[in-house]
Design a protein around this motif. Structure first.
Motif, PDB file in Angstrom:
ATOM      1  N   SER A 207      40.737 -52.892  81.573  1.00  0.00           N
ATOM      2  CA  SER A 207      40.500 -51.800  82.499  1.00  0.00           C
ATOM      3  C   SER A 207      39.341 -50.965  81.978  1.00  0.00           C
ATOM      4  O   SER A 207      39.158 -50.835  80.766  1.00  0.00           O
ATOM      5  CB  SER A 207      41.778 -50.953  82.591  1.00  0.00           C
ATOM      6  OG  SER A 207      41.511 -49.662  83.046  1.00  0.00           O
ATOM      7  N   SER A 208      38.572 -50.385  82.886  1.00  0.00           N
ATOM      8  CA  SER A 208      37.474 -49.506  82.487  1.00  0.00           C
ATOM      9  C   SER A 208      37.973 -48.097  82.149  1.00  0.00           C
ATOM     10  O   SER A 208      37.201 -47.264  81.696  1.00  0.00           O
ATOM     11  CB  SER A 208      36.412 -49.442  83.590  1.00  0.00           C
ATOM     12  OG  SER A 208      36.942 -48.862  84.767  1.00  0.00           O
ATOM     13  N   SER A 209      39.249 -47.853  82.329  1.00  0.00           N
ATOM     14  CA  SER A 209      39.831 -46.537  82.056  1.00  0.00           C
ATOM     15  C   SER A 209      39.946 -46.281  80.546  1.00  0.00           C
ATOM     16  O   SER A 209      40.095 -47.214  79.758  1.00  0.00           O
ATOM     17  CB  SER A 209      41.225 -46.446  82.674  1.00  0.00           C
ATOM     18  OG  SER A 209      41.854 -45.243  82.309  1.00  0.00           O
ATOM     19  N   ASN A 210      39.899 -45.017  80.179  1.00  0.00           N
ATOM     20  CA  ASN A 210      40.145 -44.620  78.791  1.00  0.00           C
ATOM     21  C   ASN A 210      41.607 -44.283  78.541  1.00  0.00           C
ATOM     22  O   ASN A 210      41.994 -44.032  77.403  1.00  0.00           O
ATOM     23  CB  ASN A 210      39.268 -43.415  78.423  1.00  0.00           C
ATOM     24  CG  ASN A 210      37.807 -43.792  78.341  1.00  0.00           C
ATOM     25  OD1 ASN A 210      37.462 -44.885  77.899  1.00  0.00           O
ATOM     26  ND2 ASN A 210      36.946 -42.903  78.784  1.00  0.00           N
ATOM     27  N   SER A 211      42.413 -44.259  79.593  1.00  0.00           N
ATOM     28  CA  SER A 211      43.830 -43.931  79.452  1.00  0.00           C
ATOM     29  C   SER A 211      44.561 -45.041  78.694  1.00  0.00           C
ATOM     30  O   SER A 211      44.432 -46.221  79.044  1.00  0.00           O
ATOM     31  CB  SER A 211      44.462 -43.770  80.838  1.00  0.00           C
ATOM     32  OG  SER A 211      45.862 -43.646  80.720  1.00  0.00           O
ATOM     33  N   PRO A 212      45.341 -44.689  77.677  1.00  0.00           N
ATOM     34  CA  PRO A 212      46.055 -45.720  76.905  1.00  0.00           C
ATOM     35  C   PRO A 212      47.020 -46.552  77.751  1.00  0.00           C
ATOM     36  O   PRO A 212      47.232 -47.717  77.450  1.00  0.00           O
ATOM     37  CB  PRO A 212      46.828 -44.926  75.848  1.00  0.00           C
ATOM     38  CG  PRO A 212      46.312 -43.542  75.894  1.00  0.00           C
ATOM     39  CD  PRO A 212      45.569 -43.352  77.162  1.00  0.00           C
ATOM     40  N   VAL A 213      47.590 -45.981  78.807  1.00  0.00           N
ATOM     41  CA  VAL A 213      48.528 -46.756  79.628  1.00  0.00           C
ATOM     42  C   VAL A 213      47.814 -47.705  80.585  1.00  0.00           C
ATOM     43  O   VAL A 213      48.451 -48.544  81.207  1.00  0.00           O
ATOM     44  CB  VAL A 213      49.513 -45.857  80.413  1.00  0.00           C
ATOM     45  CG1 VAL A 213      50.396 -45.077  79.473  1.00  0.00           C
ATOM     46  CG2 VAL A 213      48.788 -44.943  81.368  1.00  0.00           C
ATOM     47  N   LEU A 214      46.494 -47.588  80.684  1.00  0.00           N
ATOM     48  CA  LEU A 214      45.718 -48.496  81.523  1.00  0.00           C
ATOM     49  C   LEU A 214      44.830 -49.415  80.698  1.00  0.00           C
ATOM     50  O   LEU A 214      43.858 -49.971  81.186  1.00  0.00           O
ATOM     51  CB  LEU A 214      44.865 -47.707  82.525  1.00  0.00           C
ATOM     52  CG  LEU A 214      45.641 -46.920  83.565  1.00  0.00           C
ATOM     53  CD1 LEU A 214      44.690 -46.124  84.450  1.00  0.00           C
ATOM     54  CD2 LEU A 214      46.525 -47.826  84.405  1.00  0.00           C
ATOM     55  N   ARG A 215      45.184 -49.588  79.434  1.00  0.00           N
ATOM     56  CA  ARG A 215      44.440 -50.455  78.523  1.00  0.00           C
ATOM     57  C   ARG A 215      45.343 -51.607  78.080  1.00  0.00           C
ATOM     58  O   ARG A 215      46.562 -51.462  78.009  1.00  0.00           O
ATOM     59  CB  ARG A 215      43.975 -49.678  77.284  1.00  0.00           C
ATOM     60  CG  ARG A 215      43.159 -48.433  77.543  1.00  0.00           C
ATOM     61  CD  ARG A 215      41.783 -48.697  78.022  1.00  0.00           C
ATOM     62  NE  ARG A 215      41.016 -49.417  77.016  1.00  0.00           N
ATOM     63  CZ  ARG A 215      39.721 -49.571  77.077  1.00  0.00           C
ATOM     64  NH1 ARG A 215      39.046 -49.063  78.061  1.00  0.00           N
ATOM     65  NH2 ARG A 215      39.091 -50.233  76.144  1.00  0.00           N
ATOM     66  N   TYR A 216      44.721 -52.712  77.718  1.00  0.00           N
ATOM     67  CA  TYR A 216      45.462 -53.848  77.172  1.00  0.00           C
ATOM     68  C   TYR A 216      46.047 -53.478  75.815  1.00  0.00           C
ATOM     69  O   TYR A 216      45.418 -52.790  75.013  1.00  0.00           O
ATOM     70  CB  TYR A 216      44.530 -55.059  77.013  1.00  0.00           C
ATOM     71  CG  TYR A 216      45.162 -56.167  76.220  1.00  0.00           C
ATOM     72  CD1 TYR A 216      46.099 -57.011  76.801  1.00  0.00           C
ATOM     73  CD2 TYR A 216      44.860 -56.332  74.877  1.00  0.00           C
ATOM     74  CE1 TYR A 216      46.702 -58.010  76.060  1.00  0.00           C
ATOM     75  CE2 TYR A 216      45.460 -57.337  74.131  1.00  0.00           C
ATOM     76  CZ  TYR A 216      46.376 -58.166  74.727  1.00  0.00           C
ATOM     77  OH  TYR A 216      46.981 -59.145  73.986  1.00  0.00           O
ATOM     78  N   SER A 217      47.265 -53.930  75.560  1.00  0.00           N
ATOM     79  CA  SER A 217      47.897 -53.763  74.256  1.00  0.00           C
ATOM     80  C   SER A 217      48.576 -55.073  73.866  1.00  0.00           C
ATOM     81  O   SER A 217      49.251 -55.687  74.693  1.00  0.00           O
ATOM     82  CB  SER A 217      48.952 -52.646  74.307  1.00  0.00           C
ATOM     83  OG  SER A 217      49.739 -52.683  73.135  1.00  0.00           O
ATOM     84  N   PRO A 218      48.430 -55.493  72.610  1.00  0.00           N
ATOM     85  CA  PRO A 218      49.107 -56.716  72.176  1.00  0.00           C
ATOM     86  C   PRO A 218      50.625 -56.529  72.031  1.00  0.00           C
ATOM     87  O   PRO A 218      51.350 -57.503  71.907  1.00  0.00           O
ATOM     88  CB  PRO A 218      48.458 -57.026  70.825  1.00  0.00           C
ATOM     89  CG  PRO A 218      47.915 -55.727  70.346  1.00  0.00           C
ATOM     90  CD  PRO A 218      47.569 -54.931  71.564  1.00  0.00           C
ATOM     91  N   LEU A 219      51.112 -55.290  72.080  1.00  0.00           N
ATOM     92  CA  LEU A 219      52.535 -55.014  71.897  1.00  0.00           C
ATOM     93  C   LEU A 219      53.290 -54.785  73.199  1.00  0.00           C
ATOM     94  O   LEU A 219      54.500 -54.926  73.255  1.00  0.00           O
ATOM     95  CB  LEU A 219      52.723 -53.778  71.006  1.00  0.00           C
ATOM     96  CG  LEU A 219      52.064 -53.857  69.625  1.00  0.00           C
ATOM     97  CD1 LEU A 219      52.205 -52.532  68.901  1.00  0.00           C
ATOM     98  CD2 LEU A 219      52.661 -54.991  68.823  1.00  0.00           C
ATOM     99  N   ILE A 220      52.557 -54.419  74.246  1.00  0.00           N
ATOM    100  CA  ILE A 220      53.198 -54.030  75.504  1.00  0.00           C
ATOM    101  C   ILE A 220      52.623 -54.834  76.654  1.00  0.00           C
ATOM    102  O   ILE A 220      51.414 -55.006  76.756  1.00  0.00           O
ATOM    103  CB  ILE A 220      52.980 -52.520  75.767  1.00  0.00           C
ATOM    104  CG1 ILE A 220      53.669 -51.701  74.687  1.00  0.00           C
ATOM    105  CG2 ILE A 220      53.481 -52.115  77.140  1.00  0.00           C
ATOM    106  CD1 ILE A 220      53.344 -50.241  74.724  1.00  0.00           C
ATOM    107  N   ASN A 221      53.495 -55.317  77.518  1.00  0.00           N
ATOM    108  CA  ASN A 221      53.057 -55.938  78.765  1.00  0.00           C
ATOM    109  C   ASN A 221      52.871 -54.829  79.789  1.00  0.00           C
ATOM    110  O   ASN A 221      53.794 -54.053  80.045  1.00  0.00           O
ATOM    111  CB  ASN A 221      54.095 -56.921  79.307  1.00  0.00           C
ATOM    112  CG  ASN A 221      53.944 -58.294  78.751  1.00  0.00           C
ATOM    113  OD1 ASN A 221      52.884 -58.681  78.295  1.00  0.00           O
ATOM    114  ND2 ASN A 221      55.022 -59.055  78.788  1.00  0.00           N
ATOM    115  N   ASN A 222      51.694 -54.753  80.349  1.00  0.00           N
ATOM    116  CA  ASN A 222      51.405 -53.805  81.421  1.00  0.00           C
ATOM    117  C   ASN A 222      51.339 -54.631  82.696  1.00  0.00           C
ATOM    118  O   ASN A 222      50.355 -55.321  82.943  1.00  0.00           O
ATOM    119  CB  ASN A 222      50.086 -53.088  81.144  1.00  0.00           C
ATOM    120  CG  ASN A 222      49.833 -51.946  82.099  1.00  0.00           C
ATOM    121  OD1 ASN A 222      50.368 -51.910  83.202  1.00  0.00           O
ATOM    122  ND2 ASN A 222      48.996 -51.020  81.674  1.00  0.00           N
ATOM    123  N   LEU A 223      52.411 -54.593  83.472  1.00  0.00           N
ATOM    124  CA  LEU A 223      52.554 -55.495  84.608  1.00  0.00           C
ATOM    125  C   LEU A 223      52.507 -54.755  85.938  1.00  0.00           C
ATOM    126  O   LEU A 223      52.981 -53.624  86.043  1.00  0.00           O
ATOM    127  CB  LEU A 223      53.879 -56.254  84.526  1.00  0.00           C
ATOM    128  CG  LEU A 223      54.148 -57.060  83.268  1.00  0.00           C
ATOM    129  CD1 LEU A 223      55.526 -57.686  83.328  1.00  0.00           C
ATOM    130  CD2 LEU A 223      53.078 -58.117  83.054  1.00  0.00           C
TER     131      LEU A 223
END
Length: 181
Positions: free
Chosen positions: A51-67
């Protein structure tokens, strides 16, 4: 290698690469998406990979699936942040109503927000509150294939998501959202 495969490889090999934006933009330019014909392709589970967002909840994380789990036929979707590897509808959630607005635009009205826990005996533990004040937005679907979705939000954010084939999790989603349809 075609452009879509190159982008998918980049999403997995270098998920924070600045090149992702360039490849996504190139795919968007040649896209001929029309939701009237392609809305069924939206159905399913989509994992946010960039995501182009700077928000942590809109970024890829190896620990969390953002679905994003979407069922446009029933006009409902679920944004779900859940621990990676958990095969259930567990985590922080937003339930949304979906409405097609044009050939590429989907209106989104956020309805409920909160936590979804595991089942305890036969009861799903959940703490979802109805959102009282209208929270609306939209997404322009700018590229769609059986593996990849690129979209732009009403605040200008570019999202790149990959489709996950998980019939078990999608069935759990369909059971869960029955209460909202």
């Amino acid at each position: 290698m075609n452009l879509e495969k190159t982008l998918i490889n980049l999403l997995f090999d270098s998920p924070y690469s600045n090149e992702i934006h360039n490849y996504a933009s190139k795919l968007e330019k040649d896209s001929k998406i029309n939701l009237k014909n392609d809305s069924e392709s939206l159905t399913g589970i989509w994992e946010l990979r960039w995501s182009s967002s700077n928000s942590p909840v809109l970024r890829y994380s190896p620990l969390i699936n953002n679905l994003q789990i979407l069922d446009p036929v029933n006009s409902i979707g679920l944004n779900l942040l859940k621990p990676r590897g958990v095969k259930s509808i567990i985590g922080t959630a937003i339930v949304a109503e979906l409405n097609p607005l044009s050939d590429i635009r989907i209106g989104v009205k956020f309805k409920y927000v909160g936590l979804i826990g595991p089942k305890f005996r036969r009861t799903k533990i959940k703490a979802l509150a109805e959102i009282k004040k209208d929270q609306k937005g939209w997404l322009d679907i700018t590229y769609l294939s059986s593996n990849l979705r690129i979209c732009r939000g009403d605040k200008g954010t570019l999202f790149v998501l990959r489709k996950i084939n998980d019939p078990f999790l999608f069935n759990k989603f369909q059971e869960f959202v029955k209460q909202f349809i």
